[in-house]
Design an enzyme around this catalytic site. Structure first.
Site, short mmCIF file in Angstrom:
data_model
loop_
_atom_site.label_atom_id
_atom_site.label_comp_id
_atom_site.label_asym_id
_atom_site.label_seq_id
_atom_site.Cartn_x
_atom_site.Cartn_y
_atom_site.Cartn_z
N GLU A 59 0.90 -1.14 0.01
CA GLU A 59 -0.05 0.03 -0.04
C GLU A 59 0.62 1.30 0.04
OE1 GLU A 59 -3.35 -1.40 -1.07
OE2 GLU A 59 -3.16 0.72 -0.52
N SER A 60 0.91 1.93 -0.99
CA SER A 60 1.81 3.24 -1.03
C SER A 60 1.44 4.09 0.01
CB SER A 60 1.60 3.78 -2.58
OG SER A 60 0.34 4.49 -2.53
N CYS A 91 4.34 -1.31 -8.83
CA CYS A 91 3.13 -0.94 -8.23
C CYS A 91 3.06 0.24 -7.15
CB CYS A 91 2.23 -2.04 -7.64
SG CYS A 91 0.45 -1.91 -7.42
N ARG A 121 -3.85 6.21 -9.65
CA ARG A 121 -3.81 5.23 -8.62
C ARG A 121 -4.99 4.46 -8.64
NH1 ARG A 121 -4.31 6.39 -2.99
NH2 ARG A 121 -3.71 4.29 -2.61
N ILE A 152 -2.87 -5.87 -9.55
CA ILE A 152 -3.75 -5.84 -8.38
C ILE A 152 -3.98 -4.38 -7.70
CG2 ILE A 152 -3.86 -6.55 -5.71
CD1 ILE A 152 -1.95 -8.80 -6.73
N ARG A 153 -5.18 -3.87 -8.21
CA ARG A 153 -5.60 -2.72 -7.89
C ARG A 153 -4.37 -1.70 -8.34
NH1 ARG A 153 -8.69 -1.32 -3.18
NH2 ARG A 153 -7.07 0.16 -2.75
N HIS A 239 3.05 -6.59 -11.12
CA HIS A 239 3.75 -7.18 -10.13
C HIS A 239 4.77 -8.51 -10.51
CE1 HIS A 239 2.15 -5.44 -6.79
NE2 HIS A 239 1.08 -5.45 -7.35
N GLU A 241 7.08 -9.49 -9.09
CA GLU A 241 7.28 -10.52 -8.15
C GLU A 241 6.42 -11.44 -7.69
OE1 GLU A 241 6.41 -7.29 -7.94
OE2 GLU A 241 5.53 -6.71 -6.18
#
Lengths: 267, 313
Positions: A59-60, A91, A121, A152-153, A239, A241
């Site tokens: 979450e940024s 992300c 975002r 993802i979002r 992502h 990762e």
């Protein structure tokens, strides 16, 4: 003589940092003759030891608040924007590395900056709109084989911005848009500075709609920007990762080795 | 000590023959849980609390009408929250919003999915709607988190499609002992499984009432195959760091924040504690002067019938 030890940190304030470390180890196996270490970074002292850095997904807003409260926000800006050491954000990490972001939480959020782009975002919507798609990326090994990418979002790069000295003032004047503060580049980072943002990948809309893979080239300029590079700052809205596929990590790691060796020669 | 969750490209779903086809929902669902790791998920009952949580650095919020401590005090049947209130919270913050459905109440889950919540907690904190069955979670597009007291419960929930697990603990008490008990039980059972040969594992799967393949995978990984948070009784930064050091990937805090004296300060402190869970100096600093913690209920003195963790085995 090239040095053999390179330290690449992964910001470990919150999010999917262990996944990056796992893939960095896999990627390191493709680059012999170097001894890498991949520490988790939570403090300014840990950051100071790094030659390069990954900002993971998560979450940024959380990362930016925790970074600020842990005294890490200014050292991060110094690392990315003044020293211009190689940095990659995925992300949430891409959001933090952007000079401008919209659709942030009420009251905005702190950005690190480094990429002259505006990100949107949660561009695709909520979790029920999250998805996986196969991408053809021409900069990685075996480019014919699709790269499974998980969104993802996810944010996207909504706009490439002209490079300016100082803050992105025009962006700052826009409603609901936050910008990163200006940090002057230091001498050591000057060579790594670029005023040009390269678009490395787009998400073809059809790929998303059909769950099929396609290249952005086949579909023209349509499609959202999901990977960009400016100098040695790299950002992906998806992502890598989460896929177990280390090809993007291997490509990035190779670039880091070149950048570090170049810097060593210069100094 | 915490064991990192290795990447498995398909999530806990079976590998697919055609890697280029469609999107893999299990990987996407488990992916969001991975993004929440190292974070704190806070119970909130309105938009104002949700904003306080977001400003404190919560990685997500859990929208519910009453925190567990009030559910205990009020008694009666606890159900899914009013969609209006959930939507107000979704509109107030940009971080993920979770909401609770009753165990086995698949229509509440359908409603929450239609609202667009980011995660559903099929939760023992609400009054169970089905005495025997849990919701079949795999067909939903929205991911699920479920509670467990032991490895058998955890693996049964994952088999039903849960993409994330949490300890049950004893919600609404502010007493961390049950969360510790559940985490230690899961860890001990995984350690036992990791030392077994294949024949023993088959017997152990039967004993636990868990699918053999999932148990085998867990034994190989030496941890649960999905993200695992602590929940149920976490009230202080030290509680949160304790659960992290026991191997949890993150922490839910329910009544502990908004039933305390200075909610915003405590929330910030717990967020810092989860990031810096191994750094006792930081823990000492953030634990200073937090004001009143929630009063709490000693679970040792609790009547059996008052225990929520027994619900949904």
């Amino acid at each position: 003589m090239p040095r053999t030890r390179i330290t690449i940190g992964v910001l470990a304030l919150q999010g999917a940092f262990t996944e990056h470390i796992e893939l960095l180890h896999a990627a390191a196996a493709t680059i012999p003759d170097h001894d890498f270490s991949f520490p988790e970074v939570r403090t300014p002292a840990e950051l100071a030891r790094c030659d390069a850095l990954i900002l993971p997904g998560g979450e940024s807003t959380t990362m930016s608040l925790v970074a600020q409260r842990s005294g890490l926000l200014e050292p991060l800006r110094d690392f990315v924007k003044a020293a211009r050491k190689p940095t990659w954000g995925t992300c949430a990490g891409l959001i933090l590395l952007s000079e401008s972001a919209n659709r942030t939480k009420a009251g905005g959020q702190d950005l690190i900056g480094g990429l002259d782009v505006r990100v949107s975002r949660n561009h695709f919507g909520r979790q029920v709109d999250s998805f996986e798609a196969g991408l053809h990326l021409d900069f990685i090994a075996d480019p014919q084989r699709p790269f499974r990418s998980v969104f993802i979002r996810a944010p996207v790069v909504e706009r490439l911005l002209p490079h300016v000295e100082g803050v992105q003032a025009e962006e700052a004047s826009k409603e609901d848009t936050v910008v990163a503060p200006s940090v002057p580049v230091r001498e050591e980072g000057r060579k790594a500075l670029s005023d040009h943002v390269e678009v490395l990948a787009r998400l073809p809309r059809e790929a998303r709609a059909l769950g099929k893979s396609a290249t952005a080239g086949e579909l023209g300029e349509a499609g959202d920007i999901i990977a960009v590079r400016q100098g040695n700052v790299f950002g992906t809205s998806f992502h890598p990762e989460l896929t177990g596929d280390a090809r993007i990590h291997a490509w990035w790691l190779k670039g880091v080795v070149e950048a570090v060796e170049q810097r060593d020669r210069a100094s | 000590m915490a064991t990192d969750l290795p990447i498995h490209a398909n999530g806990t779903a079976a590998p697919r023959a055609d890697e280029d086809a469609g999107d893999n929902q299990q990987a996407v669902k488990e992916g969001l849980a991975r993004m929440l790791k190292g974070g704190v998920i806070m119970d909130v009952v309105n938009a104002e609390q949700a904003r306080i949580a977001e400003e404190a650095g919560a990685a997500a919020v859990m929208a519910l009408e009453r925190v567990p401590a009030d559910i205990r005090a009020d008694g009666g049947v606890a159900r899914m929250s009013d969609p209006k209130m959930i939507q107000e919270i979704m509109a107030a913050v940009t971080i993920p919003v979770m909401a609770k459905a009753r165990i086995g109440h698949f229509v509440e889950c359908q409603i929450l999915e239609a609202l667009g919540v980011d995660y559903i907690d099929e939760s023992e904190v609400l009054t169970p709607a089905d005495p025997t069955h849990h919701v079949e979670k795999a067909p939903f597009r929205v991911p699920f988190v479920c509670g467990c007291r032991n490895l058998g419960e955890a693996l049964r929930r994952i088999a039903e499609g849960a993409a994330m697990i949490r300890t049950k603990g004893e919600a609404g008490t502010g007493d961390v002992v049950e969360a510790v008990r559940h985490m230690r039980t899961v860890n001990a059972e995984i350690a036992r499984a990791a030392g077994m040969n294949i024949e023993e594992l088959r017997m152990y799967a039967r004993e636990l009432g868990a699918p053999f393949e999932l148990l085998k995978r867990t034994a190989e990984l030496k941890r649960l195959p999905v993200v695992n948070f602590a929940a149920g009784g976490v009230a202080t930064p030290a509680d949160a760091a304790l659960m992290m050091q026991l191997g949890c990937d993150g922490v839910f805090v329910g009544s502990g924040i908004f039933k305390s004296g200075d909610a915003a300060k405590r929330a910030r402190a717990i967020v810092q504690a989860v990031t810096h869970y191994k750094d006792a100096k930081v823990l000492a600093e953030v634990s200073r002067d937090l004001g009143e913690a929630m009063v709490g209920i000693n679970t040792g003195a609790m009547a059996e019938g008052d225990r929520l963790a027994k619900r949904g085995v």
